[in-house]
Write an enzyme that holds these catalytic residues in place. Sequence first.
Site, PDB file in Angstrom:
ATOM      1  N   ASP A 228      -1.179   6.449   6.611  1.00  0.00           N
ATOM      2  CA  ASP A 228      -2.313   5.673   6.127  1.00  0.00           C
ATOM      3  C   ASP A 228      -2.638   4.645   7.215  1.00  0.00           C
ATOM      4  O   ASP A 228      -1.866   3.727   7.463  1.00  0.00           O
ATOM      5  CB  ASP A 228      -1.922   4.977   4.817  1.00  0.00           C
ATOM      6  CG  ASP A 228      -3.020   4.070   4.273  1.00  0.00           C
ATOM      7  OD1 ASP A 228      -4.049   3.879   4.951  1.00  0.00           O
ATOM      8  OD2 ASP A 228      -2.838   3.536   3.154  1.00  0.00           O
TER       9      ASP A 228
ATOM     10  N   TRP B  98       0.816  -1.217   0.000  1.00  0.00           N
ATOM     11  CA  TRP B  98       0.000   0.000   0.000  1.00  0.00           C
ATOM     12  C   TRP B  98       0.842   1.256   0.000  1.00  0.00           C
ATOM     13  O   TRP B  98       0.405   2.299  -0.502  1.00  0.00           O
ATOM     14  CB  TRP B  98      -1.016  -0.020   1.149  1.00  0.00           C
ATOM     15  CG  TRP B  98      -2.055  -1.062   0.867  1.00  0.00           C
ATOM     16  CD1 TRP B  98      -2.201  -2.263   1.494  1.00  0.00           C
ATOM     17  CD2 TRP B  98      -3.029  -1.040  -0.187  1.00  0.00           C
ATOM     18  NE1 TRP B  98      -3.215  -2.980   0.904  1.00  0.00           N
ATOM     19  CE2 TRP B  98      -3.739  -2.265  -0.120  1.00  0.00           C
ATOM     20  CE3 TRP B  98      -3.370  -0.121  -1.183  1.00  0.00           C
ATOM     21  CZ2 TRP B  98      -4.768  -2.576  -1.009  1.00  0.00           C
ATOM     22  CZ3 TRP B  98      -4.398  -0.430  -2.064  1.00  0.00           C
ATOM     23  CH2 TRP B  98      -5.087  -1.645  -1.970  1.00  0.00           C
TER      24      TRP B  98
ATOM     25  N   LYS C  48     -12.544  -1.530   7.101  1.00  0.00           N
ATOM     26  CA  LYS C  48     -11.936  -2.510   8.005  1.00  0.00           C
ATOM     27  C   LYS C  48     -12.437  -2.278   9.439  1.00  0.00           C
ATOM     28  O   LYS C  48     -13.195  -3.072   9.977  1.00  0.00           O
ATOM     29  CB  LYS C  48     -10.410  -2.437   7.952  1.00  0.00           C
ATOM     30  CG  LYS C  48      -9.845  -2.903   6.602  1.00  0.00           C
ATOM     31  CD  LYS C  48      -9.312  -1.758   5.847  1.00  0.00           C
ATOM     32  CE  LYS C  48      -8.530  -2.070   4.591  1.00  0.00           C
ATOM     33  NZ  LYS C  48      -8.797  -3.182   3.753  1.00  0.00           N
TER      34      LYS C  48
HETATM   35  N1  PMP Z   1      -4.278   1.591   2.233  1.00  0.00           N
HETATM   36  C1  PMP Z   1      -4.359   0.433   2.909  1.00  0.00           C
HETATM   37  C2  PMP Z   1      -3.432   0.198   4.064  1.00  0.00           C
HETATM   38  C3  PMP Z   1      -5.322  -0.516   2.550  1.00  0.00           C
HETATM   39  O1  PMP Z   1      -5.406  -1.665   3.230  1.00  0.00           O
HETATM   40  C4  PMP Z   1      -6.196  -0.246   1.477  1.00  0.00           C
HETATM   41  C5  PMP Z   1      -7.289  -1.202   1.053  1.00  0.00           C
HETATM   42  N2  PMP Z   1      -7.166  -2.479   1.412  1.00  0.00           N
HETATM   43  C6  PMP Z   1      -6.047   0.966   0.788  1.00  0.00           C
HETATM   44  C7  PMP Z   1      -5.090   1.859   1.204  1.00  0.00           C
HETATM   45  C8  PMP Z   1      -6.950   1.314  -0.364  1.00  0.00           C
HETATM   46  O2  PMP Z   1      -8.182   1.601   0.143  1.00  0.00           O
HETATM   47  P1  PMP Z   1      -9.465   1.933  -0.752  1.00  0.00           P
HETATM   48  O3  PMP Z   1      -9.847   0.658  -1.421  1.00  0.00           O
HETATM   49  O4  PMP Z   1     -10.448   2.422   0.264  1.00  0.00           O
HETATM   50  O5  PMP Z   1      -9.077   2.978  -1.721  1.00  0.00           O
END
Ligand code: PMP
Length: 361
Positions: free
Chosen positions: A172, A102, A196
């Site tokens: 994040d 991520w 989550k």
């Molecule tokens: N950052 C992290 C740490 C994630 O786990 C996720 C999704 N699993 C995201 C960003 C992306 O999130 P979204 O699908 O809400 O854009």
Amino acid sequence: MSRLHNFSAGPAALPEAVLRQAQEELLDWHGQGASVMELSHRGKAFIDIAAEAERDLRALLAVPDDYAVVFMQGGATLIQALLPLNFAAPGQAVDYLLTGHWGEKAVEQAQPYCDVRIAASAKGSGYSEIPALSQWRLSDDAAYLHITDNETIHGVEFADTPVLDNVALIADMSSSILSRRIDVSRYAMIYAGAQKNIGPSGIAVAIIHPQLLARAGQARAPILNIGAHLKHDSMLNTPPTFAWYLAGLVFKHLKQRGGVAAIEAINRRKAQRLYSVIDDSAGFYRNRVVPACRSRMNVPFFLANDVLETDFLKQAASNGLIGLKGHRVVGGIRASLYNAVTEASVEALAQFMIDFAQRKA
Ligand code: PMP
């Protein structure tokens, strides 16, 4: 139909009590004669729901009063693109720490707008650790430093906020927010997708220090301007009202359970239980992350080969344990232990793992 033990990484399990309340209120929200989904976001009923959700989130995380809280659509990914647009000048340096998938994605979103520099990367180790602070190369002219508090796929988590001077730290926290106590004042910004620990997908939350908000950023449409969202109380356009409402119910539920400190203790026990099964399995189950950096929310592990892993997933499912397939980027198995996953569910998984290993070893 009974509810199964759900270890999905996201969208993830929600507290059953919250789902029941939403079910009860679904057709007629508090005597309004309409579902919350059918009410105007401009009406008093929804404005109250939204304001209460924000108040509860602030209370749960002890957000300092001068920090702004924004609820937005577009998920964590949109916020990743908004970071450079709102907080960096065109082409300005920005530092990113890479501890997993991520972080890489956050870099991709920022790259069109600024000079992304990798402060340190654990890619060489297969993202099994967090590089030591002494190895981070921070740029003097960087607009901010971005970290991923918990890497959902690789299962790597910061145990503590890194101690840094004069750095606008942006984290994040999509997969760790509300799972443990944090000192919000040590961050310039925290953001998270909801699916989550907050609620259903479709909404994301950002908590932002006023100094960061005061930055000029770059030319951008109003919808991409975080300040414009704030000015309109996160209702610049039609917000995802049902997701926001459910997030509010989750916040209330968490408060009733004793808040973040109480859930933190439970989360610690859940993670310890699962890692102890892995570590005591004489190598039958393997987790590749350095113990000090192991995630309490996402526990990835591997068996000796694909055939065994497929069998594990199949038998787990027939024992009522679902959502365990590892992310396609890394494969294997992953158990996500978010706030709504109960200790009973984790114990059911632990017992299944012990039994499976005994039968197959
Ligand atoms: N950052 C992290 C740490 C994630 O786990 C996720 C999704 N699993 C995201 C960003 C992306 O999130 P979204 O699908 O809400 O854009």
